[in-house]
Design a protein around this motif. Structure first.
Motif, PDB file in Angstrom:
ATOM      1  N   SER A 103       0.851  -1.193   0.000  1.00 15.95           N
ATOM      2  CA  SER A 103       0.000   0.000   0.000  1.00 15.95           C
ATOM      3  C   SER A 103       0.879   1.233   0.000  1.00 15.95           C
ATOM      4  N   GLN A 104       0.395   2.280  -0.619  1.00 19.32           N
ATOM      5  CA  GLN A 104       1.099   3.550  -0.585  1.00 19.32           C
ATOM      6  C   GLN A 104       0.088   4.681  -0.437  1.00 19.32           C
ATOM      7  N   GLN A 105       0.496   5.657   0.366  1.00 21.10           N
ATOM      8  CA  GLN A 105      -0.270   6.876   0.554  1.00 21.10           C
ATOM      9  C   GLN A 105       0.609   8.038   0.101  1.00 21.10           C
ATOM     10  N   VAL A 106       0.085   8.817  -0.818  1.00 20.54           N
ATOM     11  CA  VAL A 106       0.882   9.878  -1.431  1.00 20.54           C
ATOM     12  C   VAL A 106       0.133  11.203  -1.313  1.00 20.54           C
ATOM     13  N   PHE A 107       0.842  12.240  -0.906  1.00 20.15           N
ATOM     14  CA  PHE A 107       0.279  13.586  -0.889  1.00 20.15           C
ATOM     15  C   PHE A 107       1.078  14.435  -1.863  1.00 20.15           C
ATOM     16  N   VAL A 108       0.387  15.029  -2.844  1.00 18.47           N
ATOM     17  CA  VAL A 108       1.035  15.801  -3.902  1.00 18.47           C
ATOM     18  C   VAL A 108       0.527  17.240  -3.841  1.00 18.47           C
ATOM     19  N   ASP A 109       1.429  18.156  -3.583  1.00 16.70           N
ATOM     20  CA  ASP A 109       1.093  19.583  -3.579  1.00 16.70           C
ATOM     21  C   ASP A 109       1.479  20.146  -4.944  1.00 16.70           C
ATOM     22  N   ILE A 110       0.473  20.432  -5.778  1.00 18.09           N
ATOM     23  CA  ILE A 110       0.712  20.889  -7.152  1.00 18.09           C
ATOM     24  C   ILE A 110       0.906  22.407  -7.150  1.00 18.09           C
ATOM     25  N   GLN A 111       2.047  22.833  -7.669  1.00 18.90           N
ATOM     26  CA  GLN A 111       2.329  24.257  -7.762  1.00 18.90           C
ATOM     27  C   GLN A 111       1.778  24.816  -9.076  1.00 18.90           C
ATOM     28  N   SER A 112       1.588  26.110  -9.106  1.00 21.88           N
ATOM     29  CA  SER A 112       0.994  26.736 -10.292  1.00 21.88           C
ATOM     30  C   SER A 112       1.881  26.621 -11.527  1.00 21.88           C
ATOM     31  N   ASP A 113       3.210  26.417 -11.313  1.00 20.04           N
ATOM     32  CA  ASP A 113       4.106  26.257 -12.467  1.00 20.04           C
ATOM     33  C   ASP A 113       4.196  24.809 -12.943  1.00 20.04           C
ATOM     34  N   GLY A 114       3.399  23.908 -12.320  1.00 25.30           N
ATOM     35  CA  GLY A 114       3.393  22.509 -12.724  1.00 25.30           C
ATOM     36  C   GLY A 114       4.350  21.625 -11.955  1.00 25.30           C
ATOM     37  N   SER A 115       5.081  22.161 -10.976  1.00 23.19           N
ATOM     38  CA  SER A 115       5.965  21.349 -10.150  1.00 23.19           C
ATOM     39  C   SER A 115       5.160  20.658  -9.048  1.00 23.19           C
ATOM     40  N   PHE A 116       5.663  19.496  -8.585  1.00 24.77           N
ATOM     41  CA  PHE A 116       5.007  18.735  -7.529  1.00 24.77           C
ATOM     42  C   PHE A 116       5.919  18.672  -6.308  1.00 24.77           C
ATOM     43  N   ASP A 117       5.374  18.960  -5.134  1.00 24.25           N
ATOM     44  CA  ASP A 117       6.035  18.658  -3.863  1.00 24.25           C
ATOM     45  C   ASP A 117       5.335  17.443  -3.283  1.00 24.25           C
ATOM     46  N   VAL A 118       6.090  16.362  -3.055  1.00 32.53           N
ATOM     47  CA  VAL A 118       5.483  15.065  -2.772  1.00 32.53           C
ATOM     48  C   VAL A 118       5.966  14.512  -1.434  1.00 32.53           C
ATOM     49  N   SER A 119       5.034  13.952  -0.674  1.00 28.95           N
ATOM     50  CA  SER A 119       5.340  13.152   0.512  1.00 28.95           C
ATOM     51  C   SER A 119       4.591  11.840   0.382  1.00 28.95           C
ATOM     52  N   GLU A 120       5.252  10.740   0.702  1.00 31.41           N
ATOM     53  CA  GLU A 120       4.559   9.461   0.588  1.00 31.41           C
ATOM     54  C   GLU A 120       5.023   8.463   1.629  1.00 31.41           C
ATOM     55  N   ILE A 121       4.122   7.559   1.953  1.00 29.27           N
ATOM     56  CA  ILE A 121       4.393   6.449   2.868  1.00 29.27           C
ATOM     57  C   ILE A 121       4.090   5.153   2.131  1.00 29.27           C
ATOM     58  N   ARG A 122       5.019   4.218   2.160  1.00 26.62           N
ATOM     59  CA  ARG A 122       4.797   2.913   1.543  1.00 26.62           C
ATOM     60  C   ARG A 122       4.901   1.828   2.604  1.00 26.62           C
ATOM     61  N   SER A 123       4.003   0.861   2.525  1.00 28.46           N
ATOM     62  CA  SER A 123       3.937  -0.195   3.544  1.00 28.46           C
ATOM     63  C   SER A 123       3.792  -1.561   2.891  1.00 28.46           C
ATOM     64  N   PRO A 124       4.895  -2.188   2.498  1.00 29.11           N
ATOM     65  CA  PRO A 124       4.804  -3.562   1.978  1.00 29.11           C
ATOM     66  C   PRO A 124       4.555  -4.536   3.121  1.00 29.11           C
ATOM     67  N   ARG A 125       3.900  -5.646   2.813  1.00 32.00           N
ATOM     68  CA  ARG A 125       3.596  -6.648   3.822  1.00 32.00           C
ATOM     69  C   ARG A 125       3.945  -8.039   3.306  1.00 32.00           C
ATOM     70  N   GLY A 126       4.325  -8.885   4.252  1.00 32.24           N
ATOM     71  CA  GLY A 126       4.596 -10.282   3.931  1.00 32.24           C
ATOM     72  C   GLY A 126       5.828 -10.462   3.085  1.00 32.24           C
ATOM     73  N   THR A 127       5.698 -11.188   1.983  1.00 27.93           N
ATOM     74  CA  THR A 127       6.844 -11.490   1.128  1.00 27.93           C
ATOM     75  C   THR A 127       7.480 -10.226   0.566  1.00 27.93           C
ATOM     76  N   LEU A 128       6.697  -9.156   0.442  1.00 23.95           N
ATOM     77  CA  LEU A 128       7.219  -7.918  -0.137  1.00 23.95           C
ATOM     78  C   LEU A 128       8.096  -7.142   0.840  1.00 23.95           C
ATOM     79  N   GLU A 129       8.136  -7.578   2.098  1.00 25.11           N
ATOM     80  CA  GLU A 129       8.988  -6.912   3.077  1.00 25.11           C
ATOM     81  C   GLU A 129      10.459  -7.312   2.947  1.00 25.11           C
ATOM     82  N   THR A 130      10.711  -8.470   2.353  1.00 27.32           N
ATOM     83  CA  THR A 130      12.063  -9.036   2.426  1.00 27.32           C
ATOM     84  C   THR A 130      13.123  -8.147   1.785  1.00 27.32           C
ATOM     85  N   SER A 131      12.826  -7.598   0.605  1.00 26.59           N
ATOM     86  CA  SER A 131      13.833  -6.765  -0.060  1.00 26.59           C
ATOM     87  C   SER A 131      14.101  -5.491   0.727  1.00 26.59           C
ATOM     88  N   LEU A 132      13.060  -4.926   1.339  1.00 28.39           N
ATOM     89  CA  LEU A 132      13.247  -3.721   2.138  1.00 28.39           C
ATOM     90  C   LEU A 132      14.055  -4.025   3.386  1.00 28.39           C
TER      91      LEU A 132
END
Length: 407
Positions: free
Chosen positions: A186-215
């Motif tokens: 799962s991922q939760q992303v917050f994107v603050d769109i600027q008027s010039d088209g740039s993005f300021d981004v914050s995100e949280i990612r939460s892999p579970r189970g087998t997907l945790e191993t690489s992290l």
């Protein structure tokens, strides 16, 4: 005469019993990890699992390489501090027995092959799995990955046919197929769109189970290498992305789920179209239909696991802009898989959410593959859909305070 499964069970049982650890060594190990203080059988098994992964270095010697169905003596694992998956699991088996918890050694091959009951030989087994009866429910573990969470099987063994040695007999069982508890992201992303088209981004990612191993594998990496990894993550989202900061949860504790956060900026993420439009794609959802490119297949298709993936992307719109609705939906539901997608605007916020669930691993050419192809095609179409923001009067939208996901 040809051997039977009972002959095999007797030979394996005898061989395993001959590798039982010296009581003094086992008692010292159990005392050192304080496993007896765990409140219940499941927690005791989890403490043992974690201790063995940390204290017994894994040797990459498979059953094929070992060349026999009898493991090395467990005293080697306790004194030399190394062993293969088989040695680790047999040590755990005897430690659980010492605590009064039943477990059984089993043999398994990949899920698409499995152990064939009609062929009485363990030469068809790829590796070993341990079945634990704790607090009235079965748990399954392997010890061939140092970062696999407790009670979760590698995806290659999920749904496989296994052979367990129990009370002098070979008992066959289909292992669990996994699902959201074993294979989810799962991922939760917050994107603050600027008027010039740039993005300021914050995100949280939460892999579970087998997907945790690489992290979790990053716990042994240097800080410089971890930063390079984080930069690679944001560059895969957008080649112009510039990493600002990142953080990882405690990767050492296998009892706690992992997560990581990223903050970054994407210059010119949105294209300015004329005087009134900004256009961009949802960079955080990139479904592709390459695996479903064939209209018809000659052979069944295999999917990696039964899984559950969820995404939430919150766009904070610049003043005076509003979303241009798509005018169509991208949904699919059947017994094989399901995809749902929602996109709506509330005041100055545009919220995207979707969920992709897979309920089976094999798709036959006539009945189930067409469902898979239809779902993947719709998902790919959604990923390629452009998001358009149109400039409107300033009073038509209301800007909300800046924030980050999870706060």
């Amino acid at each position: 005469p040809a051997q039977t499964w009972d002959d095999i069970a007797a030979a394996v049982t005898k061989g395993i019993e001959e590798t039982a650890p010296t009581p003094a060594l086992l008692n010292a190990f159990m005392s050192d990890i304080a496993v007896a203080s765990a409140p219940n059988a499941v927690m005791k098994a989890q403490v043992l699992y974690d201790a063995i992964l940390r204290r017994v270095r894994l040797l990459g010697v498979s059953l094929f390489d070992l060349g026999r169905m009898v493991p090395p003596h467990t005293d080697v694992a306790l004194t030399k501090k190394y062993g293969n998956n088989y040695a680790r699991l047999v040590l755990m088996h005897f430690a659980l027995k010492h605590l009064g918890i039943n477990s059984a050694i089993g043999f398994v091959d990949s899920w698409d092959e499995g152990i064939h009951e009609s062929i009485p030989t363990l030469g068809q087994a790829a590796d070993v799995v341990l079945r634990i009866n704790a607090d009235g429910k079965p748990l399954y573990v392997t010890a061939d990955m140092d970062y696999m969470p407790f009670g979760i099987l590698p995806s290659s063994y999920q749904g496989a046919r296994a052979c367990f040695i129990i009370d002098g007999h070979c008992l066959f069982e289909t292992l669990p197929e996994g699902g959201p508890d074993w294979n989810s992201d799962s991922q939760q992303v917050f994107v603050d769109i600027q008027s010039d088209g740039s993005f300021d981004v914050s995100e949280i990612r939460s892999p579970r189970g087998t997907l945790e191993t690489s992290l979790r594998g990053l716990r042994a990496a240097k800080q410089r290498d971890i930063k390079n990894w984080a930069q690679g993550v944001v560059k895969r989202i957008h080649p112009k992305a510039e990493l600002i900061s990142f953080a990882l949860s405690n990767l050492d504790d296998l009892t706690v789920p992992v997560s990581y956060t990223l903050r970054y900026r994407i210059p010119q993420a949105a294209l300015q179209i004329g005087d009134s439009l900004l256009g961009f794609r949802n960079y955080w959802v990139g479904y592709q239909a390459g695996s479903a490119s064939l209209a018809k297949r000659k052979y069944p298709m295999e999917y990696w696991a039964c899984s559950d993936d969820q995404n939430t992307v919150i766009f904070r719109l610049p003043d005076g802009f509003s979303w241009v609705p798509w005018g169509r939906t991208f949904q699919y539901q059947c017994d094989c898989l399901a995809y749902s997608c929602n996109f709506n605007q509330h005041m100055g916020t545009l919220i995207f959410s979707d969920r992709y669930r897979v309920f089976r691993k094999e798709y036959d050419v006539n009945e189930t593959y067409p469902h898979y192809r239809e779902a993947l095609t719709r998902m790919a179409e959604m990923s390629n859909q452009w998001i358009l923001l149109e400039r409107v009067s300033a009073s038509a939208t209301t800007k909300i305070p800046s924030g980050e996901p999870g706060k």
